[in-house]
Design an enzyme around this catalytic site. Structure first.
Site, PDB file in Angstrom:
ATOM      1  N   GLY A   8       6.156  -3.854  -2.646  1.00 27.81           N
ATOM      2  CA  GLY A   8       6.966  -2.857  -1.932  1.00 27.81           C
ATOM      3  C   GLY A   8       7.896  -3.552  -0.950  1.00 27.81           C
ATOM      4  O   GLY A   8       8.122  -3.084   0.176  1.00 27.81           O
ATOM      5  N   GLN A  12      11.757   0.161   3.718  1.00 25.79           N
ATOM      6  CA  GLN A  12      12.156   0.021   5.125  1.00 25.79           C
ATOM      7  C   GLN A  12      11.368  -1.082   5.837  1.00 25.79           C
ATOM      8  O   GLN A  12      11.946  -1.967   6.466  1.00 25.79           O
ATOM      9  CB  GLN A  12      11.950   1.353   5.870  1.00 25.79           C
ATOM     10  CG  GLN A  12      12.450   1.305   7.303  1.00 25.79           C
ATOM     11  CD  GLN A  12      11.891   2.413   8.196  1.00 25.79           C
ATOM     12  OE1 GLN A  12      10.918   3.093   7.835  1.00 25.79           O
ATOM     13  NE2 GLN A  12      12.494   2.597   9.342  1.00 25.79           N
ATOM     14  N   ASP A  53       5.212  -2.821 -11.378  1.00 26.81           N
ATOM     15  CA  ASP A  53       4.707  -1.560 -10.836  1.00 26.81           C
ATOM     16  C   ASP A  53       3.276  -1.795 -10.343  1.00 26.81           C
ATOM     17  O   ASP A  53       2.448  -2.328 -11.102  1.00 26.81           O
ATOM     18  CB  ASP A  53       4.731  -0.512 -11.971  1.00 26.81           C
ATOM     19  CG  ASP A  53       4.497   0.889 -11.470  1.00 26.81           C
ATOM     20  OD1 ASP A  53       3.653   1.076 -10.557  1.00 26.81           O
ATOM     21  OD2 ASP A  53       5.147   1.820 -11.996  1.00 26.81           O
ATOM     22  N   ILE A  54       2.988  -1.391  -9.129  1.00 26.59           N
ATOM     23  CA  ILE A  54       1.645  -1.596  -8.564  1.00 26.59           C
ATOM     24  C   ILE A  54       0.560  -0.939  -9.430  1.00 26.59           C
ATOM     25  O   ILE A  54      -0.602  -1.312  -9.390  1.00 26.59           O
ATOM     26  CB  ILE A  54       1.604  -1.062  -7.107  1.00 26.59           C
ATOM     27  CG1 ILE A  54       0.324  -1.495  -6.393  1.00 26.59           C
ATOM     28  CG2 ILE A  54       1.765   0.446  -7.061  1.00 26.59           C
ATOM     29  CD1 ILE A  54       0.269  -1.118  -4.926  1.00 26.59           C
ATOM     30  N   TYR A 143       0.186  12.880   1.054  1.00 25.91           N
ATOM     31  CA  TYR A 143       0.362  11.532   1.627  1.00 25.91           C
ATOM     32  C   TYR A 143      -0.807  11.219   2.570  1.00 25.91           C
ATOM     33  O   TYR A 143      -1.413  10.139   2.496  1.00 25.91           O
ATOM     34  CB  TYR A 143       1.703  11.492   2.362  1.00 25.91           C
ATOM     35  CG  TYR A 143       2.007  10.216   3.105  1.00 25.91           C
ATOM     36  CD1 TYR A 143       2.106   8.998   2.445  1.00 25.91           C
ATOM     37  CD2 TYR A 143       2.236  10.238   4.487  1.00 25.91           C
ATOM     38  CE1 TYR A 143       2.415   7.833   3.133  1.00 25.91           C
ATOM     39  CE2 TYR A 143       2.557   9.085   5.184  1.00 25.91           C
ATOM     40  CZ  TYR A 143       2.633   7.880   4.503  1.00 25.91           C
ATOM     41  OH  TYR A 143       2.944   6.741   5.199  1.00 25.91           O
ATOM     42  N   ILE A 173       8.506   4.702  11.954  1.00 27.01           N
ATOM     43  CA  ILE A 173       9.138   3.404  12.258  1.00 27.01           C
ATOM     44  C   ILE A 173      10.658   3.572  12.285  1.00 27.01           C
ATOM     45  O   ILE A 173      11.250   4.117  11.351  1.00 27.01           O
ATOM     46  CB  ILE A 173       8.725   2.333  11.223  1.00 27.01           C
ATOM     47  CG1 ILE A 173       7.190   2.201  11.148  1.00 27.01           C
ATOM     48  CG2 ILE A 173       9.395   0.989  11.544  1.00 27.01           C
ATOM     49  CD1 ILE A 173       6.501   1.750  12.421  1.00 27.01           C
TER      50      ILE A 173
HETATM   51  C1  AKB Z   1       6.405   9.543   7.128  1.00 24.48           C
HETATM   52  O1  AKB Z   1       7.077  10.204   7.915  1.00 24.48           O
HETATM   53  O2  AKB Z   1       5.939   9.979   6.075  1.00 24.48           O
HETATM   54  C2  AKB Z   1       6.084   8.109   7.503  1.00 24.48           C
HETATM   55  C3  AKB Z   1       4.786   7.991   8.220  1.00 24.48           C
HETATM   56  C4  AKB Z   1       4.631   8.513   9.597  1.00 24.48           C
HETATM   57  O3  AKB Z   1       3.850   7.461   7.682  1.00 24.48           O
HETATM   58  N1  AKB Z   1       7.141   7.575   8.311  1.00 24.48           N
END
Ligand code: AKB
Length: 316
Positions: A8, A12, A53-54, A143, A173
């Site tokens: 990766g 960013q 690809d991971i 996520y 970030i």
């Molecule tokens: C997101 O907004 O999904 C990321 C995080 C806070 O992990 N920047």
């Protein structure tokens, strides 16, 4: 000398981390990699570089053999907003991909795996102010689910198989070199670009939305410091709380206005508002401070000054 694989490496954080690691450990000792797709295939890359690809465990294992890799840093992930649009893909990359890294590390005796977690590991039932290291982990985004799973898997591989796995719960970030993609905290980067380009920004979260954030130099420092930390001093492994600063979208706009007085902002919250509302406002990172000496350098004022100076040059 260590042989480090960064997966990766064009995102960013991955892009700047690869440059930093090459500066610290020598270019030839840091193999950067990313998946080949429409966004990456025409990128100018600096060797050593591999496209894979991971989720392809066989290729990952071959790359580790080819370069005699002994450290893996995994920065491949689908972030929160993109993850909500494609939850199965988020699970596949963030969990199944990471599991490949852990398995290859176990099978090949890789010395260390470093992988990010996120403030997204927390959820609406977590205390939102000064969120403790040990707390409720019930995220409401895919996520976040993948990040909690990654933390649990990482800690499991430490205990069960003796693999040295380390991870940080990154806040949002902020940086000026490579744009973030698909995150909820992306507004805190886009606002600087639009402030310089158009002197106005339409923000996709409310003015009073307060989230933990960090400037890239601090993010790189934290990552390198944890990478370098003495394993025997670590009580935590794949799940360190990490804090830089916290501010509302309104406070960020006010700080920019100090430099660009005619900057205008309007707020049009979208689906990302609910994600932001489920995350903490500020983080207690005392475990990172105690176990590996973490201390951030930037605050909202010093970051804003530097972001605007750097972007003025970049966007000229
Ligand atoms: C997101 O907004 O999904 C990321 C995080 C806070 O992990 N920047």
């Amino acid at each position: 000398m260590r042989k480090i694989l960064i997966i990766g490496a064009t995102g960013q954080i991955g892009s700047e981390l690869s440059a930093k690691m090459r500066e610290l450990y020598g270019r030839e000792n840091v193999v950067a990699s990313t998946v080949k797709n429409a966004e990456t295939e025409n990128l100018q890359v600096e060797e050593p570089f591999e496209f894979f690809d991971i989720r392809d465990k066989k290729r990952l294992a071959e790359v580790c053999d080819q370069y005699r890799i002994d450290h893996i840093i995994n920065m491949a992930a689908l972030l929160s907003a993109t993850g909500e649009k494609n939850p199965m893909l988020a699970w596949d990359i963030n969990v199944n991909g990471f599991l490949n890294v852990l398995e290859v590390a176990k099978e090949k005796g890789i010395k260390q795996v470093l992988t990010p977690s996120s403030i997204a590991a927390f959820g609406p039932e977590t205390p939102r102010v000064n969120t403790p290291q040990e707390t409720v982990l019930r995220p409401t985004t895919m996520y976040g689910v993948t990040k909690v799973t990654g933390e649990l898997l990482g800690n499991y591989y430490v205990k069960k198989f003796g693999v040295d796995v380390r991870g940080l719960r990154y806040p949002g970030i902020i940086s000026y070199k490579t744009l973030p993609g698909g995150g909820t905290t992306d507004y805190a980067v886009a606002i600087y670009y639009d402030a310089i380009r158009y002197k106005k920004y339409t923000c996709f979260v409310r003015e009073d939305t307060k989230l933990p954030m960090m400037y890239m130099p601090d993010c790189l420092k934290a990552t390198v410091d944890l990478f370098e930390a003495d394993f025997s001093k670590l009580k935590h492994h794949a799940d360190f709380n990490l804090a830089g600063m916290s501010f509302t979208a309104g406070e960020l706009a006010a700080e920019i206005k100090k430099h660009i007085p005619d900057f205008q902002i309007e707020y049009k919250p979208d689906f990302r508002q609910a994600i932001a509302d489920s995350w903490p406002q500020s983080i207690d990172d005392s475990a990172a401070r105690e176990e590996w000496g973490w201390k951030p350098s930037y605050n909202l004022a010093t970051m804003t000054e530097d972001m605007l100076t750097q972007l003025e040059k970049k966007l000229k």
